[in-house]
Scaffold this motif. Structure first.
Motif, PDB file in Angstrom:
ATOM      1  N   GLY A  60       0.823  -1.234   0.219  1.00 48.55           N
ATOM      2  CA  GLY A  60       0.111  -0.101   0.062  1.00 48.55           C
ATOM      3  C   GLY A  60       0.820   1.307   0.119  1.00 48.55           C
ATOM      4  O   GLY A  60       0.513   2.388  -0.779  1.00 48.55           O
ATOM      5  N   LEU A  61       2.004   1.288   0.783  1.00 44.54           N
ATOM      6  CA  LEU A  61       2.804   2.564   0.828  1.00 44.54           C
ATOM      7  C   LEU A  61       3.541   2.898  -0.450  1.00 44.54           C
ATOM      8  O   LEU A  61       3.255   3.760  -0.921  1.00 44.54           O
ATOM      9  CB  LEU A  61       3.989   2.258   1.736  1.00 44.54           C
ATOM     10  CG  LEU A  61       5.100   3.073   1.766  1.00 44.54           C
ATOM     11  CD1 LEU A  61       4.493   4.276   2.466  1.00 44.54           C
ATOM     12  CD2 LEU A  61       6.301   2.727   2.636  1.00 44.54           C
ATOM     13  N   ALA A  62       3.983   1.642  -1.193  1.00 42.81           N
ATOM     14  CA  ALA A  62       4.581   1.804  -2.442  1.00 42.81           C
ATOM     15  C   ALA A  62       3.360   2.408  -3.599  1.00 42.81           C
ATOM     16  O   ALA A  62       3.555   3.387  -4.189  1.00 42.81           O
ATOM     17  CB  ALA A  62       5.092   0.384  -2.968  1.00 42.81           C
TER      18      ALA A  62
ATOM     19  N   ALA B 132      11.458   4.424  -0.294  1.00 40.97           N
ATOM     20  CA  ALA B 132      10.456   4.347   0.572  1.00 40.97           C
ATOM     21  C   ALA B 132      10.507   2.761   1.360  1.00 40.97           C
ATOM     22  O   ALA B 132      10.270   2.236   2.199  1.00 40.97           O
ATOM     23  CB  ALA B 132       9.134   5.054   0.384  1.00 40.97           C
ATOM     24  N   LEU B 133      10.310   2.139   0.295  1.00 41.93           N
ATOM     25  CA  LEU B 133      10.162   0.523   0.498  1.00 41.93           C
ATOM     26  C   LEU B 133      11.503   0.155   1.012  1.00 41.93           C
ATOM     27  O   LEU B 133      11.507  -0.766   1.799  1.00 41.93           O
ATOM     28  CB  LEU B 133      10.163  -0.211  -1.096  1.00 41.93           C
ATOM     29  CG  LEU B 133       8.706  -0.087  -1.492  1.00 41.93           C
ATOM     30  CD1 LEU B 133       8.648  -0.831  -2.866  1.00 41.93           C
ATOM     31  CD2 LEU B 133       7.619  -0.729  -0.367  1.00 41.93           C
ATOM     32  N   ALA B 134      12.711   0.580   0.708  1.00 41.61           N
ATOM     33  CA  ALA B 134      14.004  -0.055   1.247  1.00 41.61           C
ATOM     34  C   ALA B 134      13.982   0.446   2.557  1.00 41.61           C
ATOM     35  O   ALA B 134      14.579  -0.181   3.666  1.00 41.61           O
ATOM     36  CB  ALA B 134      15.152   0.609   0.489  1.00 41.61           C
ATOM     37  N   LEU B 135      13.272   1.343   3.133  1.00 38.99           N
ATOM     38  CA  LEU B 135      13.365   1.995   4.534  1.00 38.99           C
ATOM     39  C   LEU B 135      12.442   1.140   5.244  1.00 38.99           C
ATOM     40  O   LEU B 135      12.460   1.229   6.581  1.00 38.99           O
ATOM     41  CB  LEU B 135      13.186   3.470   4.591  1.00 38.99           C
ATOM     42  CG  LEU B 135      14.122   4.395   3.972  1.00 38.99           C
ATOM     43  CD1 LEU B 135      13.372   5.737   4.043  1.00 38.99           C
ATOM     44  CD2 LEU B 135      15.486   4.214   4.615  1.00 38.99           C
TER      45      LEU B 135
ATOM     46  N   GLN C 258      21.456  -0.955  -0.219  1.00 39.25           N
ATOM     47  CA  GLN C 258      20.116  -1.441  -0.511  1.00 39.25           C
ATOM     48  C   GLN C 258      18.918  -0.131  -0.697  1.00 39.25           C
ATOM     49  O   GLN C 258      18.420  -0.323  -1.624  1.00 39.25           O
ATOM     50  CB  GLN C 258      19.539  -2.236   0.930  1.00 39.25           C
ATOM     51  CG  GLN C 258      18.244  -2.718   0.483  1.00 39.25           C
ATOM     52  CD  GLN C 258      17.677  -3.333   1.818  1.00 39.25           C
ATOM     53  OE1 GLN C 258      18.266  -3.102   2.980  1.00 39.25           O
ATOM     54  NE2 GLN C 258      16.723  -4.180   1.715  1.00 39.25           N
ATOM     55  N   ILE C 259      19.273   0.907  -0.174  1.00 38.97           N
ATOM     56  CA  ILE C 259      18.432   2.053  -0.498  1.00 38.97           C
ATOM     57  C   ILE C 259      18.649   2.578  -2.016  1.00 38.97           C
ATOM     58  O   ILE C 259      17.911   2.820  -2.547  1.00 38.97           O
ATOM     59  CB  ILE C 259      18.717   3.123   0.689  1.00 38.97           C
ATOM     60  CG1 ILE C 259      18.350   2.584   2.028  1.00 38.97           C
ATOM     61  CG2 ILE C 259      17.952   4.548   0.289  1.00 38.97           C
ATOM     62  CD1 ILE C 259      18.482   3.515   3.018  1.00 38.97           C
ATOM     63  N   VAL C 260      20.022   2.756  -2.298  1.00 36.46           N
ATOM     64  CA  VAL C 260      20.384   3.119  -3.779  1.00 36.46           C
ATOM     65  C   VAL C 260      19.798   2.184  -4.546  1.00 36.46           C
ATOM     66  O   VAL C 260      19.310   2.547  -5.585  1.00 36.46           O
ATOM     67  CB  VAL C 260      22.126   3.160  -3.823  1.00 36.46           C
ATOM     68  CG1 VAL C 260      22.485   3.670  -5.087  1.00 36.46           C
ATOM     69  CG2 VAL C 260      22.354   4.678  -2.818  1.00 36.46           C
ATOM     70  N   GLN C 261      20.117   0.835  -4.292  1.00 38.70           N
ATOM     71  CA  GLN C 261      19.630  -0.160  -5.296  1.00 38.70           C
ATOM     72  C   GLN C 261      18.173  -0.119  -5.571  1.00 38.70           C
ATOM     73  O   GLN C 261      17.731  -0.214  -6.709  1.00 38.70           O
ATOM     74  CB  GLN C 261      20.027  -1.583  -4.902  1.00 38.70           C
ATOM     75  CG  GLN C 261      21.379  -1.835  -4.908  1.00 38.70           C
ATOM     76  CD  GLN C 261      21.991  -3.100  -4.397  1.00 38.70           C
ATOM     77  OE1 GLN C 261      21.016  -3.722  -3.798  1.00 38.70           O
ATOM     78  NE2 GLN C 261      23.218  -3.460  -4.576  1.00 38.70           N
TER      79      GLN C 261
END
Length: 174
Positions: free
Chosen positions: A105-107, A140-143, A152-155
């Motif tokens: 839902g967030l995504a 946002a998803l990585a976090l 991971q955030i950059v990827q």
């Protein structure tokens, strides 16, 4: 008799595609909430079906270690609650389903809101809006993952930008 009294359930579901379930007073809010609810429902169904699948595999005695992971998600098994009550199993599944629903839902909400906002701000909907919205959604998803790293955030930002840009560029081709 009012229109609401004569509408059938089928009419209500048909209006869902037209954005008829939510009216929060602004198209941006309506779009974010509707995207969130739709995607959260899909995420819940996906989480429950995946957990049911792995529970059935474990219960059948088959070795699930060789099987590829579904959709890139981690295998969520209930091995840590063996021998405990079904209530604990249900609690673990509900927790997992809730988390995954929130992530989906967030995504969807972030992406939908950003594409709408960027279209309104720039006056055009193009691959640049999609790339920016995809990158921010990826972050946002990585976090939301456990202990996210910088890499991971950059990827996730790069992946989100690439996928949404490609989807925008391929719109209308297929």
């Amino acid at each position: 008799m009012s229109n609401l009294e004569t509408r059938s359930l089928l009419d209500e579901f048909r209006s869902f595609d037209k954005g008829g379930f939510f009216d929060l007073g602004h198209p941006l809010l309506n779009r974010i909430v509707e995207s969130f609810v739709k995607a959260a429902g899909i995420g819940a169904i996906q989480a429950v079906s995946r957990d049911a699948y792995f529970t059935a595999i474990e219960g059948s005695g088959l070795d699930s270690s060789d099987m590829s992971e579904l959709g890139g998600s981690k295998k969520h098994s209930f091995s840590n609650i063996k021998g405990e009550t079904n209530r604990k199993s249900l609690e673990a599944m509900v927790k997992n389903t809730g988390k995954e629903s929130l992530q989906w839902g967030l995504a969807a909400g972030v992406y939908s809101g950003l594409t709408y906002g960027l279209k309104e701000a720039r006056g055009v909907h193009d691959w640049k809006n999609s790339a920016m919205a995809g990158a921010i959604t990826g972050v946002a998803l990585a976090l939301t993952s456990e202990d996210p790293s910088h890499e991971q955030i950059v990827q996730c930002a790069i992946t989100g930008a690439a996928i949404s840009s490609a989807a925008n560029l391929l719109t209308g081709i297929f």
